[in-house]
Scaffold this motif. Structure first.
Motif, PDB file in Angstrom:
ATOM      1  N   GLN A 124     -37.491  10.865 -31.954  1.00 56.91           N
ATOM      2  CA  GLN A 124     -38.900  10.274 -32.196  1.00 56.91           C
ATOM      3  C   GLN A 124     -39.932  10.952 -31.670  1.00 56.91           C
ATOM      4  N   VAL A 178     -43.937  11.937 -30.806  1.00 54.47           N
ATOM      5  CA  VAL A 178     -45.508  11.428 -30.703  1.00 54.47           C
ATOM      6  C   VAL A 178     -46.542  12.465 -30.535  1.00 54.47           C
ATOM      7  N   GLU A 179     -47.330  12.461 -31.479  1.00 58.57           N
ATOM      8  CA  GLU A 179     -48.431  13.471 -31.208  1.00 58.57           C
ATOM      9  C   GLU A 179     -49.758  13.138 -30.479  1.00 58.57           C
ATOM     10  N   CYS A 209     -46.711  17.194 -28.297  1.00 58.18           N
ATOM     11  CA  CYS A 209     -45.891  16.303 -29.045  1.00 58.18           C
ATOM     12  C   CYS A 209     -44.683  15.952 -28.149  1.00 58.18           C
ATOM     13  N   PHE A 261     -48.972  17.474 -37.820  1.00 52.68           N
ATOM     14  CA  PHE A 261     -47.833  17.076 -37.777  1.00 52.68           C
ATOM     15  C   PHE A 261     -46.845  17.820 -36.681  1.00 52.68           C
ATOM     16  N   ASN A 281     -42.793  18.500 -35.865  1.00 47.58           N
ATOM     17  CA  ASN A 281     -41.644  18.270 -36.545  1.00 47.58           C
ATOM     18  C   ASN A 281     -40.355  18.923 -35.729  1.00 47.58           C
ATOM     19  N   TYR A 316     -37.084  15.428 -38.524  1.00 49.89           N
ATOM     20  CA  TYR A 316     -37.929  14.768 -37.998  1.00 49.89           C
ATOM     21  C   TYR A 316     -39.316  14.615 -37.973  1.00 49.89           C
ATOM     22  N   TRP A 317     -40.274  13.759 -38.061  1.00 52.13           N
ATOM     23  CA  TRP A 317     -41.480  13.751 -38.151  1.00 52.13           C
ATOM     24  C   TRP A 317     -42.301  12.986 -37.336  1.00 52.13           C
ATOM     25  N   GLY A 318     -43.339  13.186 -36.767  1.00 51.21           N
ATOM     26  CA  GLY A 318     -44.463  12.319 -35.967  1.00 51.21           C
ATOM     27  C   GLY A 318     -45.504  11.785 -36.837  1.00 51.21           C
ATOM     28  N   GLN A 319     -46.208  11.043 -36.484  1.00 52.93           N
ATOM     29  CA  GLN A 319     -47.213  10.513 -37.428  1.00 52.93           C
ATOM     30  C   GLN A 319     -48.457  11.043 -37.770  1.00 52.93           C
ATOM     31  N   GLY A 320     -48.615  12.067 -36.954  1.00 54.42           N
ATOM     32  CA  GLY A 320     -49.718  13.159 -37.131  1.00 54.42           C
ATOM     33  C   GLY A 320     -50.847  12.913 -36.393  1.00 54.42           C
ATOM     34  N   THR A 321     -51.790  13.742 -35.978  1.00 54.50           N
ATOM     35  CA  THR A 321     -52.996  13.562 -35.116  1.00 54.50           C
ATOM     36  C   THR A 321     -53.828  14.236 -36.054  1.00 54.50           C
TER      37      THR A 321
END
Length: 114
Positions: free
Chosen positions: A3, A5-6, A22, A94, A96, A103-108
């Motif tokens: 998981q 988180v950015e 991240c 994002f 990765n 896997y990807w974060g939700q973006g900022t």
């Protein structure tokens, strides 16, 4: 499973700087290739920079000399230091992580505007 988180996005004037972070959960962070991607409105997501488990780095041409990717394996964190920001850097950024899966974060959001 990883998981991500950015954090660190925001509004900055042209020529300014931001540092994105991240944070990754899960084990084996040091074995992952970590990357930053960005996606501007109505454009495809593009690779900005990546860093391998061996600390080899790669940058998209337009950010060379302005952005620096780094990682701290003790903190399970990857960073993107962005200097001399330009309006065309405006995008959602994002994080990765890639090894056996991706896997990807939700973006900022990063907005560069005067």
């Amino acid at each position: 499973q990883v998981q991500l988180v950015e954090s660190g996005g925001g509004l900055v004037q042209p020529g300014g700087s931001l540092r994105l972070s991240c944070a990754a959960s899960g084990s084996g962070f040091q074995l992952y290739t970590m990357a930053w991607y960005r996606q501007a409105p109505e454009k495809q997501r593009e690779l900005v920079a990546d860093i391998t488990a061996a600390d080899r780095t790669n940058y998209e041409d337009s950010v060379k000399g302005r952005f620096t990717i780094s990682r701290d394996n003790a903190k399970n964190t990857v960073y993107l230091q962005m200097n001399n920001l330009k309006p065309e850097d405006t995008a959602v950024y994002f994080c990765n992580a890639k090894r056996f899966g991706s896997y990807w974060g939700q973006g900022t959001q990063v907005t560069v505007s005067s």
